[in-house]
Design a protein around this motif. Structure first.
Motif, PDB file in Angstrom:
ATOM      1  N   ARG A  18       0.910  -1.105   0.220  1.00 31.07           N
ATOM      2  CA  ARG A  18      -0.062  -0.140   0.034  1.00 31.07           C
ATOM      3  C   ARG A  18       0.762   1.503  -0.019  1.00 31.07           C
ATOM      4  NH1 ARG A  18      -4.430   0.403   4.620  1.00 31.07           N
ATOM      5  NH2 ARG A  18      -5.508  -1.226   3.078  1.00 31.07           N
ATOM      6  N   HIS A  19       2.011   1.253   0.660  1.00 32.69           N
ATOM      7  CA  HIS A  19       2.903   2.524   0.770  1.00 32.69           C
ATOM      8  C   HIS A  19       4.099   1.879   1.037  1.00 32.69           C
ATOM      9  CE1 HIS A  19       4.810   5.926   1.746  1.00 32.69           C
ATOM     10  NE2 HIS A  19       3.644   6.637   1.911  1.00 32.69           N
ATOM     11  N   ALA A  20       4.950   1.906  -0.042  1.00 32.95           N
ATOM     12  CA  ALA A  20       6.384   1.418   0.164  1.00 32.95           C
ATOM     13  C   ALA A  20       7.267   2.073   1.192  1.00 32.95           C
ATOM     14  CB  ALA A  20       7.106   1.481  -1.194  1.00 32.95           C
ATOM     15  N   GLY A  21       6.960   3.294   1.650  1.00 27.45           N
ATOM     16  CA  GLY A  21       7.662   3.777   2.821  1.00 27.45           C
ATOM     17  C   GLY A  21       7.423   3.356   4.067  1.00 27.45           C
ATOM     18  N   HIS A  22       6.378   2.311   3.989  1.00 20.40           N
ATOM     19  CA  HIS A  22       5.871   1.739   5.484  1.00 20.40           C
ATOM     20  C   HIS A  22       6.481   0.527   5.526  1.00 20.40           C
ATOM     21  CE1 HIS A  22       2.250   4.608   5.843  1.00 20.40           C
ATOM     22  NE2 HIS A  22       3.384   5.392   5.976  1.00 20.40           N
ATOM     23  N   LEU A  23       7.725   0.240   5.008  1.00 21.58           N
ATOM     24  CA  LEU A  23       8.288  -1.103   5.387  1.00 21.58           C
ATOM     25  C   LEU A  23       8.689  -1.450   6.817  1.00 21.58           C
ATOM     26  CD1 LEU A  23       9.911  -3.731   4.195  1.00 21.58           C
ATOM     27  CD2 LEU A  23      11.803  -2.197   4.033  1.00 21.58           C
ATOM     28  N   SER A  24       9.094  -0.323   7.367  1.00 20.88           N
ATOM     29  CA  SER A  24       9.531  -0.351   8.824  1.00 20.88           C
ATOM     30  C   SER A  24       8.182  -0.991   9.687  1.00 20.88           C
ATOM     31  CB  SER A  24      10.021   0.835   9.334  1.00 20.88           C
ATOM     32  OG  SER A  24       9.265   1.815   9.117  1.00 20.88           O
ATOM     33  N   TYR A  25       6.996  -0.376   9.557  1.00 22.10           N
ATOM     34  CA  TYR A  25       5.984  -0.614  10.171  1.00 22.10           C
ATOM     35  C   TYR A  25       5.344  -2.068   9.735  1.00 22.10           C
ATOM     36  CZ  TYR A  25       5.410   4.266  10.895  1.00 22.10           C
ATOM     37  OH  TYR A  25       5.502   5.487  11.349  1.00 22.10           O
ATOM     38  N   ALA A  26       5.689  -2.548   8.265  1.00 26.86           N
ATOM     39  CA  ALA A  26       5.202  -3.863   7.904  1.00 26.86           C
ATOM     40  C   ALA A  26       6.070  -5.043   8.621  1.00 26.86           C
ATOM     41  CB  ALA A  26       5.463  -3.994   6.512  1.00 26.86           C
ATOM     42  N   LYS A  27       7.299  -4.618   9.112  1.00 29.67           N
ATOM     43  CA  LYS A  27       8.238  -5.685   9.754  1.00 29.67           C
ATOM     44  C   LYS A  27       7.983  -5.930  10.827  1.00 29.67           C
ATOM     45  CE  LYS A  27      10.297  -7.045   5.953  1.00 29.67           C
ATOM     46  NZ  LYS A  27      10.333  -8.354   5.471  1.00 29.67           N
ATOM     47  N   LEU A  28       7.000  -5.113  11.877  1.00 26.65           N
ATOM     48  CA  LEU A  28       6.997  -5.166  13.273  1.00 26.65           C
ATOM     49  C   LEU A  28       5.868  -6.251  13.611  1.00 26.65           C
ATOM     50  CD1 LEU A  28       7.161  -1.551  14.143  1.00 26.65           C
ATOM     51  CD2 LEU A  28       8.645  -3.074  14.374  1.00 26.65           C
ATOM     52  N   CYS A  29       6.216  -7.551  13.322  1.00 27.66           N
ATOM     53  CA  CYS A  29       5.632  -8.820  13.454  1.00 27.66           C
ATOM     54  C   CYS A  29       6.612  -9.602  14.217  1.00 27.66           C
ATOM     55  CB  CYS A  29       5.006  -9.329  12.221  1.00 27.66           C
ATOM     56  SG  CYS A  29       4.000  -8.419  11.048  1.00 27.66           S
ATOM     57  N   ASP A  30       6.058 -10.706  14.988  1.00 28.10           N
ATOM     58  CA  ASP A  30       7.156 -11.568  15.700  1.00 28.10           C
ATOM     59  C   ASP A  30       7.888 -12.262  14.469  1.00 28.10           C
ATOM     60  OD1 ASP A  30       6.375 -11.063  18.092  1.00 28.10           O
ATOM     61  OD2 ASP A  30       4.981 -12.566  18.362  1.00 28.10           O
ATOM     62  N   ALA A  31       8.954 -12.945  14.858  1.00 27.72           N
ATOM     63  CA  ALA A  31       9.690 -13.556  14.076  1.00 27.72           C
ATOM     64  C   ALA A  31       9.930 -15.045  14.385  1.00 27.72           C
ATOM     65  CB  ALA A  31      11.103 -13.016  13.781  1.00 27.72           C
ATOM     66  N   GLY A  32       9.713 -15.920  13.590  1.00 24.15           N
ATOM     67  CA  GLY A  32       9.992 -17.398  13.727  1.00 24.15           C
ATOM     68  C   GLY A  32      11.345 -17.680  13.682  1.00 24.15           C
TER      69      GLY A  32
END
Length: 304
Positions: free
Chosen positions: A173-187
């Motif tokens: 939706r917004h390429a500049g929001h990568l930093s938000y997109a990555k704020l999920c847990d990591a397996g």
């Protein structure tokens, strides 16, 4: 021994060799309180020294046999996870694979931060997805593990495999929001491979919903599948002194080729994601769990 794992058993920290069979007894070695495996590996020059140092230490620690029926009392840990969560940084690179490269490719891929050590989840633990996620997807990846030496310089300790869960819909939706997109847990898989990053790693992802298979797809990763030179990519990242700290453990996810999102599938709360790295005998599973909406937000007072 080229692969090992850490765990807790009988209220104490242990380590074991190899990738254990799910239905077999376990042979563990009880670690001393002062044992710092991360520092031990950071002080080794190459794979041969890493293997020798770890083998010697475990040979000097008491062995413990865990019968198959007691396996549920063994709890694996992310490899080399430090006692203080703030001493672990989880980050990664995006758009690294050949299948995603186009004419506008940069000479160094974008880097992002996912969080500190407390966002790492071992097999069986749920992966948290932000309540307002647009479209979350799995990303089957190699995870490079580095440890800051006595001078703080990150030294390669080994690699494992993981799931860089991402809100790809937000990024699309917004390429500049990568930093938000990555704020999920990591397996992350608990088995640390002491050799160099693999040139090729292949397998498949299976997503289950309501007890049945909802999606399945293959993946290919490894240095041969990546457009960039991995060693040069890491050298350029760790040239930044802000990342230098003695004892800091870095978990760096180096990108994925394709995901269920690219297969026109959309994940949902409760889905179970299994990543089977068949080329390396590594298999791990996580349930996706959408977080509850937050009751308030940190910037609320600014509107008063």
């Amino acid at each position: 021994m080229t692969v090992f794992f850490e765990c807790t058993y009988d209220l104490a920290r242990h380590a074991g060799p190899g990738i254990p069979d799910a239905n077999a007894p376990l042979r563990l070695h009880r670690l001393h309180e002062e044992d710092d495996l991360a520092a031990l590996l950071a002080g080794a020059a190459d794979e041969k020294e890493r293997v020798a140092a770890l083998t010697a230490l475990l040979a000097d620690r008491p062995a413990v046999e865990v019968p198959a029926e007691a396996r549920h009392l063994v709890h694996v840990r992310p490899p080399l996870l430090p006692a203080h969560i703030g001493d672990a940084l989880v980050s990664g690179f995006m758009m690294t694979h050949n299948v995603k490269i186009d004419a506008d490719t940069q000479d160094q891929p974008n880097w992002f931060v996912k969080g500190l050590g407390d966002i790492l989840r071992v097999p069986g633990e749920p992966l948290s997805v932000p309540a307002d996620a647009v479209a979350a997807c799995e990303e089957a990846e190699i995870v490079l593990v580095y440890v800051g030496d006595a001078q703080g310089i990150p030294r390669y300790a080994g690699h494992t495999f993981g799931n860089d869960l991402t809100d790809i819909g937000r990024f699309k939706r917004h390429a500049g929001h990568l930093s938000y997109a990555k704020l999920c847990d990591a397996g992350i898989a608990p088995w640390l491979h002491l050799g160099p990053p693999p040139r090729t790693a292949t397998g498949e992802v299976v997503i289950e919903r309501a007890g049945g298979q909802a999606w399945k797809g293959p993946f290919t990763t490894g240095s041969d599948a990546i457009h960039y030179d991995v060693a040069a990519m890491m050298d350029r990242l760790f040239a930044h002194r802000s990342l230098h700290r003695p004892g800091r453990v870095h978990y760096v996810y180096i990108g994925a080729d394709r995901s269920s999102f690219h297969g026109d599938f959309r994940t949902a709360d409760g889905d179970r994601v299994t990543i089977d790295v068949t080329s390396h005998g590594v298999r791990f599973q996580h349930r996706l769990a959408w977080a509850e909406p937050a009751a308030g937000h940190g910037g609320q007072e600014w509107g008063q």
